[in-house]
Design a protein around this motif. Sequence first.
Motif, PDB file in Angstrom:
ATOM      1  N   UNK A 133       0.823  -1.206   0.000  1.00  0.00           N
ATOM      2  CA  UNK A 133       0.000   0.000   0.000  1.00  0.00           C
ATOM      3  C   UNK A 133       0.862   1.264   0.000  1.00  0.00           C
ATOM      4  N   UNK A 134       0.421   2.254  -0.750  1.00  0.00           N
ATOM      5  CA  UNK A 134       1.059   3.566  -0.775  1.00  0.00           C
ATOM      6  C   UNK A 134       0.069   4.586  -0.241  1.00  0.00           C
ATOM      7  N   UNK A 135       0.521   5.356   0.754  1.00  0.00           N
ATOM      8  CA  UNK A 135      -0.319   6.340   1.425  1.00  0.00           C
ATOM      9  C   UNK A 135       0.381   7.684   1.405  1.00  0.00           C
ATOM     10  N   UNK A 136      -0.257   8.703   0.861  1.00  0.00           N
ATOM     11  CA  UNK A 136       0.347  10.029   0.761  1.00  0.00           C
ATOM     12  C   UNK A 136       0.008  10.927   1.940  1.00  0.00           C
ATOM     13  N   UNK A 137      -0.510  10.351   3.001  1.00  0.00           N
ATOM     14  CA  UNK A 137      -0.763  11.125   4.203  1.00  0.00           C
ATOM     15  C   UNK A 137      -1.771  12.224   3.967  1.00  0.00           C
ATOM     16  N   UNK A 138      -1.473  13.413   4.497  1.00  0.00           N
ATOM     17  CA  UNK A 138      -2.397  14.533   4.375  1.00  0.00           C
ATOM     18  C   UNK A 138      -2.207  15.323   3.081  1.00  0.00           C
ATOM     19  N   UNK A 139      -1.269  14.910   2.250  1.00  0.00           N
ATOM     20  CA  UNK A 139      -1.082  15.624   0.990  1.00  0.00           C
ATOM     21  C   UNK A 139      -2.324  15.471   0.120  1.00  0.00           C
ATOM     22  N   UNK A 140      -2.733  14.217  -0.131  1.00  0.00           N
ATOM     23  CA  UNK A 140      -3.889  14.016  -0.999  1.00  0.00           C
ATOM     24  C   UNK A 140      -4.174  12.544  -1.171  1.00  0.00           C
ATOM     25  N   UNK A 141      -5.379  12.257  -1.648  1.00  0.00           N
ATOM     26  CA  UNK A 141      -5.712  10.933  -2.152  1.00  0.00           C
ATOM     27  C   UNK A 141      -5.898   9.871  -1.090  1.00  0.00           C
ATOM     28  N   UNK A 142      -6.578   8.827  -1.497  1.00  0.00           N
ATOM     29  CA  UNK A 142      -6.743   7.660  -0.642  1.00  0.00           C
ATOM     30  C   UNK A 142      -5.593   6.697  -0.894  1.00  0.00           C
ATOM     31  N   UNK A 143      -5.290   5.827   0.066  1.00  0.00           N
ATOM     32  CA  UNK A 143      -4.214   4.855  -0.152  1.00  0.00           C
ATOM     33  C   UNK A 143      -4.497   3.984  -1.370  1.00  0.00           C
ATOM     34  N   UNK A 144      -3.439   3.648  -2.097  1.00  0.00           N
ATOM     35  CA  UNK A 144      -3.529   2.785  -3.269  1.00  0.00           C
ATOM     36  C   UNK A 144      -2.514   1.662  -3.129  1.00  0.00           C
TER      37      UNK A 144
END
Length: 405
Positions: A376-387
């Motif tokens: 899983x890749x999570x961009x934190x509070x930057x944007x987007x849902x985990x992918x």
Amino acid sequence: MRFSSHAALGLLAASITNALPAPQDDTPPTISPSADDLETLAQLSQHAQEVTNSSLSTGKRQLGSCTLRNLSVRREWGTLSNPERKAYTDAVLCLQKKQSKTPSSLIPGAKSRFDDWIGTHINQTTTIHYTGTFLAWHRYFTWEYEQALRNECGYKGTQPYWDWSKTAKTGHEKSPIFDGSEFSMSGNGELDDNKGDIMLGGQGLPEFPIPAGNGGGCVTSGPFKSMSVNLGPVQLSLPGGKTESNGDGLAYNPRCLKRDLTNEVNRRFANATSVVRNILLPKDVYDFQMTMQGYPGTNDIGIHGGGHFTIGGDPGRDLFTSPGDPIFYLHHSMIDRVWWMWQSLDVKKRTSAEGIAGTGTFMNQPPSPDTTLDTEINLGFAAGSPKTMRDLMSTTAGPFCYIYI
């Protein structure tokens, strides 16, 4: 530079044009390599376009909602019109004026939406470089940044890219991307007389120097001449072999944007031949991404390091805080373009599990599990849902629907 016919495997025939049918499989014909690596690079780009068009038009792959009708196109900065360039930089400035979404308890120095991206990159630097997620993480990161420009700041265009092979040939002063005009990404920094080589390596590896540029001070021209860099530095390389750090880089530390544009670094590490070799020579993703980032101990920083150290300055020479310079996103769009072209030479293999190599930590230190399609890749509070990685392997699958020209 010329390559053997074996190394040239995967190039398009020079006669292939948009008017001809797209190839019916992912294996392009073998041809004699071009004497001009800029032309070879153009052929590789053309091939990648043809493969994508073929896939979308024939429907031989299930690519979700991406079609030829909604496919977006990312273009090189120099091909944009002046209004298109200004629309992009206006959107970046807009993002810098909006309030951060990151709680101050987590990243005290994040004051703007633009800072959210820097903070995320700082926090994840050691798990997204020399790891199995390096390529996909930055693809998703850059795409979500593009979406923020569009959805939060009204930008109508797509994310442009910086083709280092062009500036390697022209120099930065004559490039529309760095000429310092209102339609550029701003120019060089003021001349800083405190010069000396930048020393790389160390920590058990041989040290080697790369030259500083002809700037080094605050950027004084173009759209970003007044911007504030609020986070970092964490591990900033300085002329004379020194480094600078502000702890973990998450505290508020406002300062001017500095650049030290270095033609010599661009011409040495990120020229057309470097890009072509990075696409044609590696036959597996491990070699591809290691060549791109630079094999440690080889005195080669690859096209990835070549772009970053061409920019120089603060935060350009800090691996952690480098998204603090808006040119970062054009640099990493070119990184993504190179990956896209490499993937097009064997799409089935290079967008599958075989297109992933590495673990979840920098050079596997400390040891960590292998990256897989389920990572899983999570961009934190930057944007987007985990992918998951499987969502991010193709520019026309998962959340994506774009190509490069």
